[in-house]
Design an enzyme around this catalytic site. Structure first.
Site, mmCIF file in Angstrom:
data_model
loop_
_atom_site.group_PDB
_atom_site.id
_atom_site.type_symbol
_atom_site.label_atom_id
_atom_site.label_comp_id
_atom_site.label_asym_id
_atom_site.label_seq_id
_atom_site.Cartn_x
_atom_site.Cartn_y
_atom_site.Cartn_z
ATOM 1 N N THR A 1 0.404 10.625 0.014
ATOM 2 C CA THR A 1 1.311 9.587 -0.468
ATOM 3 C C THR A 1 1.849 9.926 -1.854
ATOM 4 O O THR A 1 1.184 10.632 -2.630
ATOM 5 C CB THR A 1 0.546 8.246 -0.511
ATOM 6 N N ASP A 2 3.003 9.351 -2.182
ATOM 7 C CA ASP A 2 3.531 9.503 -3.543
ATOM 8 C C ASP A 2 2.707 8.694 -4.553
ATOM 9 O O ASP A 2 2.827 8.895 -5.765
ATOM 10 C CB ASP A 2 5.014 9.100 -3.608
ATOM 11 N N GLU A 3 1.863 7.763 -4.057
ATOM 12 C CA GLU A 3 1.114 6.894 -4.982
ATOM 13 C C GLU A 3 0.094 7.665 -5.809
ATOM 14 O O GLU A 3 -0.375 7.171 -6.834
ATOM 15 C CB GLU A 3 0.419 5.762 -4.208
ATOM 16 N N TYR B 1 -6.942 2.663 -3.470
ATOM 17 C CA TYR B 1 -6.302 3.413 -2.369
ATOM 18 C C TYR B 1 -5.772 4.753 -2.870
ATOM 19 O O TYR B 1 -6.104 5.810 -2.324
ATOM 20 C CB TYR B 1 -5.163 2.590 -1.742
ATOM 21 N N ALA C 1 -6.381 6.376 -5.567
ATOM 22 C CA ALA C 1 -7.438 7.256 -6.093
ATOM 23 C C ALA C 1 -8.160 7.965 -4.951
ATOM 24 O O ALA C 1 -8.481 9.155 -5.042
ATOM 25 C CB ALA C 1 -8.422 6.445 -6.930
ATOM 26 N N LYS D 1 -6.883 8.651 -2.019
ATOM 27 C CA LYS D 1 -5.966 9.651 -1.454
ATOM 28 C C LYS D 1 -5.879 10.873 -2.388
ATOM 29 O O LYS D 1 -5.824 12.008 -1.926
ATOM 30 C CB LYS D 1 -4.574 9.055 -1.239
ATOM 31 N N ASN E 1 7.005 4.311 4.019
ATOM 32 C CA ASN E 1 7.584 4.369 5.363
ATOM 33 C C ASN E 1 7.811 2.972 5.905
ATOM 34 O O ASN E 1 7.085 2.035 5.554
ATOM 35 C CB ASN E 1 6.609 5.046 6.333
ATOM 36 N N ASN F 1 11.890 -4.523 -4.833
ATOM 37 C CA ASN F 1 11.360 -5.282 -3.688
ATOM 38 C C ASN F 1 12.226 -6.487 -3.348
ATOM 39 O O ASN F 1 12.430 -6.804 -2.171
ATOM 40 C CB ASN F 1 9.933 -5.760 -3.987
HETATM 41 P P1 NAD Z 1 -2.346 2.785 9.302
HETATM 42 O O1 NAD Z 1 -3.270 1.961 8.486
HETATM 43 O O2 NAD Z 1 -1.252 2.118 10.055
HETATM 44 O O3 NAD Z 1 -3.182 3.632 10.381
HETATM 45 C C1 NAD Z 1 -4.372 4.293 10.037
HETATM 46 C C2 NAD Z 1 -5.040 4.755 11.340
HETATM 47 O O4 NAD Z 1 -6.250 5.432 10.978
HETATM 48 C C3 NAD Z 1 -5.436 3.612 12.265
HETATM 49 O O5 NAD Z 1 -5.059 3.918 13.598
HETATM 50 C C4 NAD Z 1 -6.954 3.526 12.136
HETATM 51 O O6 NAD Z 1 -7.607 3.058 13.311
HETATM 52 C C5 NAD Z 1 -7.307 4.989 11.850
HETATM 53 N N1 NAD Z 1 -8.593 5.113 11.154
HETATM 54 C C6 NAD Z 1 -9.002 4.426 10.061
HETATM 55 N N2 NAD Z 1 -10.264 4.799 9.733
HETATM 56 C C7 NAD Z 1 -10.634 5.768 10.626
HETATM 57 C C8 NAD Z 1 -11.801 6.564 10.801
HETATM 58 N N3 NAD Z 1 -12.866 6.428 9.981
HETATM 59 N N4 NAD Z 1 -11.814 7.448 11.817
HETATM 60 C C9 NAD Z 1 -10.755 7.589 12.649
HETATM 61 N N5 NAD Z 1 -9.631 6.863 12.542
HETATM 62 C C10 NAD Z 1 -9.570 5.971 11.536
HETATM 63 O O7 NAD Z 1 -1.773 3.892 8.317
HETATM 64 P P2 NAD Z 1 -0.326 4.559 8.267
HETATM 65 O O8 NAD Z 1 0.576 3.695 7.509
HETATM 66 O O9 NAD Z 1 0.031 5.024 9.630
HETATM 67 O O10 NAD Z 1 -0.653 5.824 7.347
HETATM 68 C C11 NAD Z 1 -1.058 7.067 7.932
HETATM 69 C C12 NAD Z 1 -1.279 8.071 6.811
HETATM 70 O O11 NAD Z 1 -0.083 8.240 6.069
HETATM 71 C C13 NAD Z 1 -2.341 7.653 5.797
HETATM 72 O O12 NAD Z 1 -3.078 8.788 5.448
HETATM 73 C C14 NAD Z 1 -1.543 7.133 4.608
HETATM 74 O O13 NAD Z 1 -2.250 7.314 3.415
HETATM 75 C C15 NAD Z 1 -0.328 8.027 4.680
HETATM 76 N N6 NAD Z 1 0.927 7.485 4.132
HETATM 77 C C16 NAD Z 1 1.377 6.255 4.531
HETATM 78 C C17 NAD Z 1 2.589 5.782 4.063
HETATM 79 C C18 NAD Z 1 3.140 4.439 4.499
HETATM 80 O O14 NAD Z 1 4.146 3.997 3.937
HETATM 81 N N7 NAD Z 1 2.555 3.777 5.485
HETATM 82 C C19 NAD Z 1 3.337 6.566 3.163
HETATM 83 C C20 NAD Z 1 2.826 7.801 2.762
HETATM 84 C C21 NAD Z 1 1.632 8.255 3.276
HETATM 85 O O1 DAU Z 2 4.285 4.795 -1.413
HETATM 86 C C1 DAU Z 2 3.611 5.094 -0.222
HETATM 87 C C2 DAU Z 2 2.639 3.980 0.104
HETATM 88 O O2 DAU Z 2 3.433 2.873 0.554
HETATM 89 C C3 DAU Z 2 1.607 4.359 1.154
HETATM 90 O O3 DAU Z 2 0.801 5.382 0.650
HETATM 91 C C4 DAU Z 2 0.741 3.148 1.521
HETATM 92 O O4 DAU Z 2 -0.142 3.490 2.578
HETATM 93 C C5 DAU Z 2 1.656 2.021 1.983
HETATM 94 O O5 DAU Z 2 0.894 0.872 2.265
HETATM 95 C C6 DAU Z 2 2.712 1.730 0.929
HETATM 96 O O6 DAU Z 2 2.099 1.138 -0.249
HETATM 97 P P1 DAU Z 2 2.793 -0.080 -1.042
HETATM 98 O O7 DAU Z 2 1.769 -0.802 -1.801
HETATM 99 O O8 DAU Z 2 3.995 0.402 -1.766
HETATM 100 O O9 DAU Z 2 3.310 -0.931 0.232
HETATM 101 P P2 DAU Z 2 3.315 -2.509 0.524
HETATM 102 O O10 DAU Z 2 4.128 -2.689 1.762
HETATM 103 O O11 DAU Z 2 1.962 -3.098 0.496
HETATM 104 O O12 DAU Z 2 4.124 -3.085 -0.703
HETATM 105 C C7 DAU Z 2 5.434 -2.642 -1.010
HETATM 106 C C8 DAU Z 2 5.865 -3.338 -2.283
HETATM 107 O O13 DAU Z 2 6.043 -4.732 -2.004
HETATM 108 C C9 DAU Z 2 4.843 -3.279 -3.395
HETATM 109 O O14 DAU Z 2 5.517 -3.174 -4.644
HETATM 110 C C10 DAU Z 2 4.107 -4.621 -3.315
HETATM 111 C C11 DAU Z 2 5.180 -5.550 -2.795
HETATM 112 N N1 DAU Z 2 4.716 -6.656 -1.925
HETATM 113 C C12 DAU Z 2 3.930 -6.351 -0.872
HETATM 114 C C13 DAU Z 2 3.481 -7.338 -0.019
HETATM 115 C C14 DAU Z 2 2.581 -7.014 1.152
HETATM 116 C C15 DAU Z 2 5.135 -7.944 -2.163
HETATM 117 O O15 DAU Z 2 5.879 -8.218 -3.114
HETATM 118 N N2 DAU Z 2 4.704 -8.941 -1.322
HETATM 119 C C16 DAU Z 2 3.891 -8.693 -0.255
HETATM 120 O O16 DAU Z 2 3.498 -9.642 0.474
#
Ligand code: NAD
Ligand code: DAU
Length: 354
Positions: free
Chosen positions: A135-137, A160, A162, A164, A190, A259
């Protein structure tokens, strides 16, 4: 020559991005191998999202319910299925949950990644690639200007990010120390189909549909860069096929938005596409400013010049087209949304997977 994979282990393939990646791979003529989807099916892993996948892949698809922290089980899977590549999505992914209860994040994201790396290392003769999804975080928070590059120092602020960051460091170390052929991508936010409705975009679409309050943290001016999930999948595939072992790539959409702007756009789209609210007011009237997230990163922005230059990757969707596709998907797939939120899918897991 692009790399070809015979037996690809996808961890976390029942979660949001993993599901989209596997579905995306179904349609790739340049992938003729097997997919071995290894997922623990936590609250975020939803087998309903995989309906139809087994039929499309036929005998080339296998689902295995397993914990990535279970070293013996992972080693057994790698040996039995003759895994030659791993793409590692499995993680605890939600920042708010990591603030409330960090334990699972440390376990899955750090220990789980370590366990997979060790297993890959023990099967070095058969593993041609370990691709780690990050992640970019990990880079922390930006001020008004600038963007993260691959050289930006790590400065994670949430449990989270930290966890990653720790996993990224382990990936790097296994490459430098043991020569494991790793690649790594750091991606921005995403959005798209099958995202668990705790994340901003699906939560806002569903609440807006139902006329519920739309909780915006703080002043709503925190900035995220948004990428349609299929564009992330194409970036991952490019890196997996072509990147040099040991390399890292930033992936982003060049779609930086505060946001509040995101939530307003969603309100307008839902107004256009769903029946009006009972009181006849526009959905923007549901926006409610709430207490800020602790340690809330102010701004993320990605410089993705490296992946554009080295691998010729470009996203296909703009945020306008991607948001519209996403709103359409959630409005059309009310059954998926209701089941995911109701806990029905947990019963389904128990019936089908024990
Ligand atoms: P998600 O939470 O939707 O899915 C995570 C999946 O991992 C789930 O299917 C869960 O059952 C599985 N899982 C959790 N713990 C497990 C374990 N101990 N063993 C096996 N499987 C396990 O997450 P996502 O949004 O699809 O993110 C996928 C990856 O991409 C993550 O590594 C996340 O850090 C990274 N990422 C996410 C975003 C985003 O915006 N969602 C952006 C950048 C990177
Ligand atoms: O940047 C990549 C990351 O994006 C991934 O690594 C994480 O897995 C993914 O969950 C996401 O993290 P964010 O914290 O950016 O996503 P979230 O959707 O939780 O929140 C997006 C922004 O919106 C953030 O600034 C917090 C804000 N927010 C979120 C929620 C859930 C709100 O204002 N209200 C809300 O109810």
């Amino acid at each position: 020559m692009p790399r070809a994979f015979r037996n690809l282990m996808v961890t976390g393939g029942a979660g949001f991005i993993g599901v989209n990646f596997i579905r995306w791979l179904c349609d790739r003529p340049d992938f003729t191998g097997h997919v071995i989807n290894v997922d623990l099916l936590t609250y975020a892993g939803n087998p309903l999202s995989l309906l139809g996948v087994a039929e499309r892949f036929g005998p080339r698809y296998h689902f295995i319910k397993a914990d990535i922290c279970d070293a013996l089980r992972i080693a057994e899977i790698i040996a039995t299925y003759e895994i030659d590549a791993i793409v590692h999505f499995a993680a605890e992914s939600h920042v708010d949950r990591s603030i409330a209860a960090p334990d699972a994040f440390v376990r899955t994201n750090i220990l789980g990644t370590y366990t997979l790396l060790q297993a890959a290392r023990e099967h070095a003769d058969q593993i041609q690639l370990f691709h780690h999804i990050s992640t970019d975080e990990v880079f922390g928070s930006l001020g008004k200007r600038g963007a993260f590059t691959e050289k930006t120092p790590y400065a994670p602020n949430s449990p989270y990010s930290a966890s990653k960051a720790a996993s990224d460091h382990l990936v790097r170390a296994f490459h430098e120390t043991y020569g494991l052929p790793t690649t790594l991508s750091n991606c921005s936010n995403n959005y798209g189909p099958f995202q668990f409705p705790e994340k901003l975009i699906p939560l806002m679409i569903l609440n807006a549909r139902e006329g519920k309050p739309l909780p915006v943290y703080g002043d709503g001016l925190n900035v995220r860069d948004w990428l349609f999930v299929a564009d992330h999948c194409s970036a991952i595939w490019r890196v997996m096929q072509e990147a040099k072992p040991g390399s890292t790539y930033n992936v982003g959409g060049r779609n930086e938005l505060p946001n509040l702007r995101v939530v307003e756009k969603i309100c307008d789209l839902v107004d256009q596409k769903a029946p009006p609210l009972a009181d006849g007011k526009p959905r923007r009237s549901l926006i409610t400013f709430v207490k800020d997230r602790p340690g809330h990163d102010r701004r993320y922005a990605i410089n993705c010049a490296k992946i554009e230059r080295d691998l010729g990757w470009r996203p296909a969707e703009t945020w306008e087209t991607g948001f519209e596709r996403t709103v359409d998907w959630y409005l059309k797939n009310a059954e998926w949304c209701d089941q995911v939120r109701s806990g029905e899918y947990q019963k389904w897991i128990a019936t089908h997977y024990g």
